[in-house]
Design an enzyme around this catalytic site. Structure first.
Site, PDB file in Angstrom:
ATOM      1  N   ALA A  60      34.781  34.514  50.156  1.00  0.00           N
ATOM      2  CA  ALA A  60      33.415  34.523  49.632  1.00  0.00           C
ATOM      3  C   ALA A  60      33.186  35.870  48.948  1.00  0.00           C
ATOM      4  CB  ALA A  60      32.441  34.338  50.785  1.00  0.00           C
ATOM      5  N   GLY A  99      36.918  32.312  52.786  1.00  0.00           N
ATOM      6  CA  GLY A  99      36.393  31.109  52.133  1.00  0.00           C
ATOM      7  C   GLY A  99      37.448  30.444  51.257  1.00  0.00           C
ATOM      8  N   GLU A 102      39.365  28.328  53.431  1.00  0.00           N
ATOM      9  CA  GLU A 102      38.520  27.180  53.826  1.00  0.00           C
ATOM     10  C   GLU A 102      38.533  26.114  52.729  1.00  0.00           C
ATOM     11  OE1 GLU A 102      35.239  29.798  54.900  1.00  0.00           O
ATOM     12  OE2 GLU A 102      35.316  29.013  56.936  1.00  0.00           O
ATOM     13  N   GLU A 122      37.580  37.412  58.083  1.00  0.00           N
ATOM     14  CA  GLU A 122      36.130  37.561  58.305  1.00  0.00           C
ATOM     15  C   GLU A 122      35.798  38.475  59.477  1.00  0.00           C
ATOM     16  OE1 GLU A 122      37.617  34.816  57.428  1.00  0.00           O
ATOM     17  OE2 GLU A 122      36.349  33.558  56.175  1.00  0.00           O
TER      18      GLU A 122
HETATM   19  N1  3HC Z   1      34.005  39.864  47.632  1.00  0.00           N
HETATM   20  C1  3HC Z   1      33.591  40.772  46.721  1.00  0.00           C
HETATM   21  N2  3HC Z   1      34.391  41.739  46.202  1.00  0.00           N
HETATM   22  C2  3HC Z   1      35.662  41.765  46.649  1.00  0.00           C
HETATM   23  C3  3HC Z   1      36.169  40.852  47.594  1.00  0.00           C
HETATM   24  C4  3HC Z   1      35.273  39.862  48.089  1.00  0.00           C
HETATM   25  N3  3HC Z   1      35.672  38.949  48.963  1.00  0.00           N
HETATM   26  N4  3HC Z   1      37.459  41.146  47.831  1.00  0.00           N
HETATM   27  C5  3HC Z   1      37.760  42.198  47.057  1.00  0.00           C
HETATM   28  N5  3HC Z   1      36.674  42.576  46.342  1.00  0.00           N
HETATM   29  C6  3HC Z   1      36.611  43.661  45.344  1.00  0.00           C
HETATM   30  C7  3HC Z   1      36.791  45.026  45.983  1.00  0.00           C
HETATM   31  O1  3HC Z   1      35.553  45.540  46.420  1.00  0.00           O
HETATM   32  C8  3HC Z   1      37.391  45.826  44.846  1.00  0.00           C
HETATM   33  O2  3HC Z   1      36.331  46.199  44.001  1.00  0.00           O
HETATM   34  P1  3HC Z   1      36.359  47.635  43.267  1.00  0.00           P
HETATM   35  O3  3HC Z   1      37.597  47.609  42.410  1.00  0.00           O
HETATM   36  O4  3HC Z   1      35.096  47.649  42.517  1.00  0.00           O
HETATM   37  O5  3HC Z   1      36.456  48.643  44.371  1.00  0.00           O
HETATM   38  C9  3HC Z   1      38.226  44.789  44.080  1.00  0.00           C
HETATM   39  O6  3HC Z   1      37.735  43.498  44.487  1.00  0.00           O
HETATM   40  C10 3HC Z   1      39.716  44.840  44.397  1.00  0.00           C
HETATM   41  O7  3HC Z   1      39.851  44.834  45.817  1.00  0.00           O
HETATM   42  P2  3HC Z   1      40.924  45.750  46.555  1.00  0.00           P
HETATM   43  O8  3HC Z   1      40.858  47.130  46.008  1.00  0.00           O
HETATM   44  O9  3HC Z   1      40.700  45.548  48.001  1.00  0.00           O
HETATM   45  O10 3HC Z   1      42.275  45.065  46.055  1.00  0.00           O
HETATM   46  P3  3HC Z   1      43.643  44.887  46.829  1.00  0.00           P
HETATM   47  O11 3HC Z   1      44.581  44.291  45.861  1.00  0.00           O
HETATM   48  O12 3HC Z   1      44.022  46.151  47.518  1.00  0.00           O
HETATM   49  O13 3HC Z   1      43.355  43.821  47.992  1.00  0.00           O
HETATM   50  C11 3HC Z   1      42.477  41.788  48.925  1.00  0.00           C
HETATM   51  C12 3HC Z   1      43.036  42.492  47.668  1.00  0.00           C
HETATM   52  C13 3HC Z   1      43.571  41.669  49.977  1.00  0.00           C
HETATM   53  C14 3HC Z   1      41.994  40.438  48.524  1.00  0.00           C
HETATM   54  C15 3HC Z   1      41.329  42.657  49.507  1.00  0.00           C
HETATM   55  O14 3HC Z   1      40.408  42.954  48.448  1.00  0.00           O
HETATM   56  C16 3HC Z   1      40.543  41.988  50.593  1.00  0.00           C
HETATM   57  O15 3HC Z   1      40.967  42.005  51.734  1.00  0.00           O
HETATM   58  N6  3HC Z   1      39.374  41.428  50.243  1.00  0.00           N
HETATM   59  C17 3HC Z   1      38.471  40.856  51.222  1.00  0.00           C
HETATM   60  C18 3HC Z   1      38.919  39.494  51.642  1.00  0.00           C
HETATM   61  C19 3HC Z   1      37.941  38.933  52.613  1.00  0.00           C
HETATM   62  O16 3HC Z   1      37.435  39.603  53.492  1.00  0.00           O
HETATM   63  N7  3HC Z   1      37.662  37.645  52.477  1.00  0.00           N
HETATM   64  C20 3HC Z   1      36.736  36.986  53.332  1.00  0.00           C
HETATM   65  C21 3HC Z   1      35.364  37.107  52.793  1.00  0.00           C
HETATM   66  S1  3HC Z   1      34.132  36.479  53.895  1.00  0.00           S
HETATM   67  C22 3HC Z   1      34.207  34.827  53.698  1.00  0.00           C
HETATM   68  O17 3HC Z   1      35.012  34.316  52.980  1.00  0.00           O
HETATM   69  C23 3HC Z   1      33.145  34.084  54.475  1.00  0.00           C
HETATM   70  C24 3HC Z   1      33.422  32.615  54.596  1.00  0.00           C
HETATM   71  O18 3HC Z   1      34.188  32.355  55.725  1.00  0.00           O
HETATM   72  C25 3HC Z   1      32.153  31.871  54.700  1.00  0.00           C
END
Ligand code: 3HC
Ligand code: NAI
Length: 722
Positions: A60, A99, A102, A122
């Site tokens: 998400a 997400g 999912e 998450e």
């Molecule tokens: N939402 C919004 N922005 C995100 C994002 C997300 N899920 N994931 C990454 N970004 C952004 C980062 O803030 C960063 O922005 P910036 O360049 O402005 O700082 C950019 O994308 C690149 O991210 P990284 O620097 O972290 O890139 P990497 O290549 O090192 O890592 C990744 C990639 C492994 C995908 C890492 O970004 C990550 O772990 N992201 C989060 C994944 C996550 O937590 N997903 C679950 C979200 S909650 C959800 O899905 C709820 C659902 O269950 C209902």
């Protein structure tokens, strides 16, 4: 955001939302529309969901969590996918997370490149997979695996995911063409068991036991966090009929979403990324300055820190020349390096071959001359300015012109060290935290003359060696130790006023630190603090003894020095603030001898002890540090509050679910924090660090709730008025 195209009889929905194809409003809408459109089109037989660029959706859009909700939610999109009459295939590459996973589990089939990773991270954001992830994963992978994956948040390789039934097929080469071939092999309708809601969760027979084991584990490993517990409860609900389980998941998700912990952990996610971005001036900043390549390195000093730093460099594939003056210390250091690497092999974090490769890259030496050709040197000798100046002067003569010279000093002024060379632009602090091969923080410290290129190089080096680099400006103690000094000093005063070490530690551990200040003291060794105090006294022309009560008008506690003089150096001698079964043992026991030492100390000094409340312990420990944090912003030593928070999270184990000290202050309210600091200033006038920071006063009395993103700007305005 979602490109729709047809390839023969297949509809391809390509998510196009760089950089990570997060499932923001437009993507969710695009997926929902695409599924509907493909179902209406008689020519279409199946549907592929795929990500453009580097990844399948990685989750998400976290930045939307704090905004008003818009458009279809992820569950609605997912249910639309599941009920599609035409088979939906998720074609996965990169990181299919949260997400994203999912959506893949709502799809009827999942095919992936071998390099792909899947997971539910998450929990790290204080949440649970709230779009039926907790209900669907146990239906393919079983209760035990689902609980492990969802509570750890770990990224699972495609091969492991295949073994656990999360993926149906692994492919090599072109993902889209492989997926098109796969689509062609499918029946036209969706078999009953490919809609996961129709399938029971696996491992139901042992669910209670699995739940109990998992619960004990998270209580031990993730003490204080609410999310892992809710994750487990939600997975357990997958044993119920699908709708009921999904309802429980929703309730547990909402509980987390509205909790302070989730907000703090999401703040940390962005703070960690913000901290790696740096800006010193219009000329010196991340956009304008490039790193120079670092292919060879040198480390000076094979003590505790030097050896740990060497391991970190070797593990990142960098060759290291380790220079140590003392042959016995060199041998001990090399053995320590071997021991740490062997420990990684034992824990299966590296193979024996990888260990041997690392060791082949290590060259022990006894002369600085051997460093003449390296790209970067990190000095880690004793904390003594004269010695460091001497070494940097020699390095300047010996090393090639381009070599960057770094110091691991924990407190000394980088400008003074740089002055010993004719290349101050190439001198910088790289402050690692003990143990250097474990702690993720790298506090990079620039001096007045450090060039942008040098800064860019060490910030880049931080990433290469898998640390979290944060940039700060030079001053005594930089940000980390300057703030920590307040915290530790207050801890020692609280002992004098009424606490015992274990009482203090218990409060701060309940606050969320992995260890209280006195257990940390025993771990690092009481000799370290003693030496620093003696050096500081020498440098500033005063003496410190066990009778000292004031230093230059400031209150001082000599309790730690009393323990040092009794040979109580901490874990290494089996006695410190606590007692241990034997030297080197980890389990700390309350020692009545220490209680006696404290009580006698107080009696001799005429201090009347009192009962100290939990609130006072937390406030004095945290607010004194927070006040110093605001001063760091005021002085420009830290450029933004996020940097300070990341330093505490990764250098001192500050609890993530509280965001970091500066974020924590924002949740308490700056007016309240300021009031209490004023109160402590009045109560303890002999500790000048309680004088409230001007910046804090300004923010707290503004009458507005100024967001953290504006604190640094307020600091600049503040400074220009001083
Ligand atoms: N939402 C919004 N922005 C995100 C994002 C997300 N899920 N994931 C990454 N970004 C952004 C980062 O803030 C960063 O922005 P910036 O360049 O402005 O700082 C950019 O994308 C690149 O991210 P990284 O620097 O972290 O890139 P990497 O290549 O090192 O890592 C990744 C990639 C492994 C995908 C890492 O970004 C990550 O772990 N992201 C989060 C994944 C996550 O937590 N997903 C679950 C979200 S909650 C959800 O899905 C709820 C659902 O269950 C209902
Ligand atoms: P240490 O005492 O364990 O090791 C220092 C080593 O440097 C010794 O082996 C000594 O023989 C060697 N040395 C001294 N002079 C030398 C010279 N001229 N040439 C080559 N080798 C020389 O010290 P430690 O704890 O590793 O600290 C090193 C530096 O790291 C200090 O500046 C300290 O402030 C800093 N630091 C220490 C932390 C800690 O927790 N120990 C944490 C972060 C920084």
């Amino acid at each position: 955001m979602v490109d729709y195209r047809t390839v023969k009889s297949v509809a391809v929905l390509e998510v196009n939302n760089p950089p990570v194809n997060a499932l923001s409003y437009n993507v969710r809408q695009g997926l929902q529309d695409g599924i509907e459109r493909a179902n209406k089109d008689k020519e279409i037989k199946s549907i592929i969901i795929i990500g453009k660029g580097r990844t399948y959706p990685a989750g998400a859009d976290i930045s939307e969590f704090s905004k008003p909700h818009k458009g279809p939610n992820l569950i609605e999109v997912g249910l639309g996918i599941e009920s599609s009459r035409k088979p939906v295939i998720s074609a996965i590459h990169g990181t299919c997370l949260g997400g994203g996973l999912e959506i893949a589990l709502f799809s009827h089939y999942r095919i992936a490149l071998e390099s792909a990773k899947v997971g539910f991270p998450e929990v790290a954001l204080g949440l649970l997979p709230g779009a039926h992830g907790t209900q669907r994963l146990p239906r393919v992978a079983g209760m035990a695996f689902a609980m492990e994956i969802i509570t750890s948040g770990r990224h699972v390789s495609a091969r492991e995911a295949l073994q656990h039934g999360i993926l149906d097929k692994l492919v090599k080469g072109n993902l889209l063409s492989e997926s098109l071939d796969f689509a062609a092999s499918l029946p036209f309708s969706v078999p009953h068991n490919r809609r996961l809601r129709n399938v029971p969760a696996k491992g139901a027979e042992n669910a209670d036991r699995i739940f109990e084991v998992a619960l004990n584990k998270v209580k031990q490993k993730q003490n204080g966090f609410i999310a892992p517990i809710n994750c487990l409860k939600a997975v357990k609900a997958a044993l119920l009929p699908y709708e009921e389980g999904a309802k429980i998941e929703r309730e547990l998700f909402m509980e987390l979403l509205t909790s302070g912990q989730a907000k703090a952990q999401q703040y940390v996610f962005f703070a960690e990324r913000a901290a790696t971005r740096w800006y010193v001036s219009n000329e010196k900043n991340q956009k304008k300055c490039s790193a120079v390549p670092v292919k060879t390195t040198g480390v000076i000093g094979a003590g505790t820190m030097g050896s740990g730093i060497v391991v970190t460099l070797l593990r990142a594939g960098l060759p290291v020349i380790l220079v140590e003056q003392d042959s016995q210390n060199l041998e001990r250091g090399v053995n320590m390096i071997k021991g740490i690497l062997q420990g990684s092999v034992n824990l299966k974090r590296m193979t024996s071959q990888q260990m041997n490769k690392c060791l082949q890259q290590l060259t022990p030496a006894q002369s600085l001359d051997s460093l003449h050709n390296v790209d970067l040197v990190i000095e880690a000798v004793f904390e003594n300015l004269k010695l460091k100046e001497e070494i940097f002067g020699k390095l300047d003569e010996i090393c090639k012109q381009q070599t960057i010279l770094c110091s691991n000093t924990s407190t000394l002024d980088i400008d003074k060290i740089a002055r010993a060379t004719k290349r101050p632009d190439k001198v910088i602090g790289t402050h690692f935290f003990a143990p250097a091969f474990v702690m993720p923080l790298l506090e990079n410290v620039y001096g007045t003359k450090t060039s942008g290129e040098t800064i860019a190089t060490v910030m880049n080096l931080g990433k290469t060696i898998r640390k979290i680099p944060v940039l700060v400006k030079t001053c005594h103690g930089f940000v980390a130790n300057r703030m920590l000094a307040r915290y530790q000093t207050e801890a020692s005063f609280l002992l004098e006023e009424g606490c015992l070490p274990h009482e203090y530690d218990q409060v701060m551990e309940e606050f969320g630190f992995p260890m209280g200040a006195f257990k940390v003291g025993d771990l690092s060794g009481l000799d370290i603090g003693y030496r620093i105090r003696q050096e500081l006294a020498k440098a500033n022309g005063y003496t410190v003894t066990t009778d000292t009560r004031y230093i230059q008008g400031e209150r001082f506690s000599s309790l730690a020095d009393k323990l040092y003089e009794l040979g109580r150096l901490g874990r290494k001698t089996g006695k410190g603030w606590y007692k241990y079964d034997r030297p080197g043992a980890k389990e700390a026991f309350v020692d009545p001898d220490v209680t006696d030492i404290i009580l006698k100390h107080c009696k001799d000094a005429g201090i009347i002890r009192r009962k100290i409340s939990t609130q006072e312990i937390v406030e004095r420990s945290m607010y004194s540090s927070i006040n110093e944090g605001f001063r760091c912003l005021e002085d420009g030593v830290a450029s933004k509050p996020e940097d300070i928070d990341v330093i505490w999270l990764h250098g001192f184990g500050f609890p993530r679910y509280r965001g970091g000290p500066m974020y924590y202050a924002s949740t308490i309210g700056l007016a309240e924090v300021y009031d209490r600091i004023c109160y402590y200033h009045k109560t303890f006038p002999e500790s000048s660090y309680w004088v409230p920071s001007d910046l804090l006063r300004k923010l707290a009395t503004s009458g507005r709730n100024i967001p953290m993103s504006d604190w640094s700007t307020a600091a600049t305005v503040n400074k220009s008025r001083l």
